[in-house]
Design a protein around this motif. Structure first.
Motif, short mmCIF file in Angstrom:
data_model
loop_
_atom_site.label_atom_id
_atom_site.label_comp_id
_atom_site.label_asym_id
_atom_site.label_seq_id
_atom_site.Cartn_x
_atom_site.Cartn_y
_atom_site.Cartn_z
N ALA A 120 8.07 -56.40 -10.47
CA ALA A 120 8.39 -56.06 -9.08
C ALA A 120 7.75 -54.73 -8.73
O ALA A 120 7.64 -53.84 -9.58
CB ALA A 120 9.90 -56.00 -8.86
N GLY A 121 7.32 -54.61 -7.46
CA GLY A 121 6.76 -53.33 -7.05
C GLY A 121 6.11 -53.40 -5.68
O GLY A 121 5.95 -54.48 -5.10
N PRO A 122 5.73 -52.25 -5.13
CA PRO A 122 5.08 -52.19 -3.82
C PRO A 122 3.57 -52.37 -3.94
O PRO A 122 2.97 -52.18 -5.01
CB PRO A 122 5.42 -50.78 -3.34
N THR A 123 2.96 -52.72 -2.83
CA THR A 123 1.51 -52.87 -2.79
C THR A 123 0.97 -52.39 -1.44
O THR A 123 1.62 -52.55 -0.41
CB THR A 123 1.10 -54.34 -3.02
N LEU A 124 -0.19 -51.79 -1.49
CA LEU A 124 -0.93 -51.39 -0.29
C LEU A 124 -2.21 -52.19 -0.26
O LEU A 124 -3.04 -52.09 -1.18
CB LEU A 124 -1.23 -49.89 -0.32
N ASP A 125 -2.41 -53.00 0.79
CA ASP A 125 -3.59 -53.83 0.92
C ASP A 125 -4.52 -53.21 1.95
O ASP A 125 -4.17 -53.09 3.13
CB ASP A 125 -3.21 -55.25 1.35
N ILE A 126 -5.70 -52.80 1.49
CA ILE A 126 -6.70 -52.19 2.36
C ILE A 126 -7.67 -53.26 2.81
O ILE A 126 -8.30 -53.94 1.99
CB ILE A 126 -7.44 -51.07 1.61
N LEU A 127 -7.80 -53.43 4.12
CA LEU A 127 -8.65 -54.50 4.67
C LEU A 127 -10.12 -54.23 4.38
O LEU A 127 -10.65 -53.16 4.67
CB LEU A 127 -8.42 -54.60 6.18
N LEU A 128 -10.78 -55.22 3.78
CA LEU A 128 -12.22 -55.16 3.55
C LEU A 128 -12.98 -55.87 4.65
O LEU A 128 -13.95 -55.33 5.19
CB LEU A 128 -12.55 -55.77 2.18
N ASN A 129 -12.57 -57.10 4.98
CA ASN A 129 -13.20 -57.84 6.07
C ASN A 129 -12.29 -59.00 6.46
O ASN A 129 -11.42 -59.41 5.69
CB ASN A 129 -14.60 -58.34 5.68
N ASP A 130 -12.52 -59.55 7.64
CA ASP A 130 -11.76 -60.70 8.12
C ASP A 130 -12.55 -61.36 9.25
O ASP A 130 -13.56 -60.84 9.72
CB ASP A 130 -10.37 -60.27 8.63
N ASN A 131 -12.06 -62.54 9.68
CA ASN A 131 -12.67 -63.22 10.81
C ASN A 131 -11.66 -63.42 11.94
O ASN A 131 -11.79 -64.36 12.73
CB ASN A 131 -13.26 -64.57 10.38
N LEU A 132 -10.65 -62.54 12.01
CA LEU A 132 -9.64 -62.65 13.05
C LEU A 132 -10.22 -62.26 14.41
O LEU A 132 -10.95 -61.28 14.52
CB LEU A 132 -8.44 -61.75 12.73
N ALA A 133 -9.89 -63.03 15.43
CA ALA A 133 -10.35 -62.71 16.78
C ALA A 133 -9.61 -61.50 17.32
O ALA A 133 -10.20 -60.63 17.97
CB ALA A 133 -10.16 -63.92 17.70
N VAL A 134 -8.30 -61.44 17.08
CA VAL A 134 -7.49 -60.31 17.53
C VAL A 134 -6.61 -59.88 16.37
O VAL A 134 -5.82 -60.66 15.87
CB VAL A 134 -6.61 -60.70 18.75
N ARG A 135 -6.76 -58.64 15.95
CA ARG A 135 -6.03 -58.11 14.81
C ARG A 135 -5.06 -57.03 15.28
O ARG A 135 -5.38 -56.24 16.17
CB ARG A 135 -6.99 -57.52 13.79
N LYS A 136 -3.88 -57.00 14.68
CA LYS A 136 -2.92 -55.93 14.97
C LYS A 136 -2.97 -54.83 13.92
O LYS A 136 -3.20 -53.67 14.24
CB LYS A 136 -1.50 -56.51 15.08
N ALA A 137 -2.74 -55.18 12.68
CA ALA A 137 -2.71 -54.18 11.60
C ALA A 137 -4.03 -54.16 10.85
O ALA A 137 -4.54 -55.21 10.46
CB ALA A 137 -1.57 -54.48 10.64
N GLN A 138 -4.59 -52.97 10.67
CA GLN A 138 -5.83 -52.84 9.92
C GLN A 138 -5.58 -53.11 8.44
O GLN A 138 -6.33 -53.84 7.79
CB GLN A 138 -6.39 -51.43 10.09
N ASN A 139 -4.49 -52.53 7.90
CA ASN A 139 -4.12 -52.72 6.51
C ASN A 139 -2.73 -53.34 6.44
O ASN A 139 -2.12 -53.62 7.47
CB ASN A 139 -4.16 -51.37 5.77
N ASP A 140 -2.22 -53.53 5.22
CA ASP A 140 -0.92 -54.16 5.07
C ASP A 140 -0.14 -53.48 3.95
O ASP A 140 -0.72 -52.98 2.98
CB ASP A 140 -1.08 -55.66 4.77
N LEU A 141 1.17 -53.46 4.11
CA LEU A 141 2.09 -53.04 3.07
C LEU A 141 2.88 -54.26 2.62
O LEU A 141 3.18 -55.13 3.44
CB LEU A 141 3.05 -51.96 3.56
N GLY A 142 3.21 -54.34 1.35
CA GLY A 142 3.91 -55.52 0.89
C GLY A 142 4.73 -55.25 -0.36
O GLY A 142 4.73 -54.15 -0.93
N LEU A 143 5.45 -56.29 -0.78
CA LEU A 143 6.26 -56.26 -1.98
C LEU A 143 5.84 -57.41 -2.90
O LEU A 143 5.53 -58.50 -2.41
CB LEU A 143 7.74 -56.38 -1.64
N VAL A 144 5.84 -57.16 -4.19
CA VAL A 144 5.45 -58.14 -5.19
C VAL A 144 6.65 -58.44 -6.09
O VAL A 144 7.31 -57.52 -6.58
CB VAL A 144 4.27 -57.64 -6.04
#
Length: 203
Positions: A120-144
């Protein structure tokens, strides 16, 4: 009282340093992602993750594991109905959404008898690339959260669930306005199941 507190702290860390044989083992991990984005009509996307880690064994049953992973995520067959202004007709398109991250995690590993682990633990996801037409969050925080089976050889079989916490896209663009049968919400987060293996070097 203050002297007693300091004496207790000194004894505590003395015992901890005696009992804990801290060791650090580097390793590699890789496997399959099965991901989607919540609150929208879509299918799961199958892809992969790969990365490295440092397993810091603090006690016999507890280790802290910083990780850096490349993770390919998203959703397949996102149904979007819209009105085409050029042809003046209603149209439907199916979009495969791709979101690729550099994922930095700090995983707590608790090892029980026979090599069974809980992670168990936290994670920080740094966006490298995507094909989203409209994006809200550049990066993401999450739990594992995960379970694993560690073999004496250093090979470990892992199954994890990673839940994003941030709204990653605009449902105003992707939502199916012409069909209320499907659920589209305003809080669209990453959901990812991982199944793979890891290997730590050294005894």
């Amino acid at each position: 009282m203050t002297k007693k507190v300091f004496l207790f702290i000194a004894v505590f860390f003395s015992v901890l340093s005696t009992e804990a044989q801290v060791s650090v083992k580097p390793g590699l991990r890789a496997g399959f992602n099965l991901s989607t984005i919540s609150e929208m009509h879509a299918n799961y996307k199958t892809d992969f993750y790969a990365g490295g880690f440092a397993e810091i064994n603090i006690t016999k049953h507890y280790a802290l594991q910083p990780e850096i992973n490349y993770s390919r995520q998203g959703s397949n067959d996102v149904e979007r109905k819209y009105f085409d202004e050029n042809t003046q007709t209603n149209k439907t398109e199916y979009l495969d959404l791709e979101i690729n991250y550099l994922s930095l995690s700090v995983v707590n590993k608790f090892t029980l008898a026979q090599g069974i682990q809980f992670q168990a633990g936290p994670t920080l996801d740094i966006l490298l690339n995507d094909n989203l037409a409209v994006r809200k969050a550049q990066n993401d925080l999450g739990l594992v959260l995960g379970v694993a089976y560690a073999m004496p050889s250093g090979l470990t079989f892992e199954a994890r669930f990673k839940k994003g916490l941030l709204d990653v896209l605009s449902s105003d663009y992707y939502q199916n306005d012409s069909n209320n049968y499907y659920l589209f919400g305003d809080y669209n987060t990453n959901i990812n199941f991982q199944l793979g293996v890891s290997y730590s070097f050294g005894k």
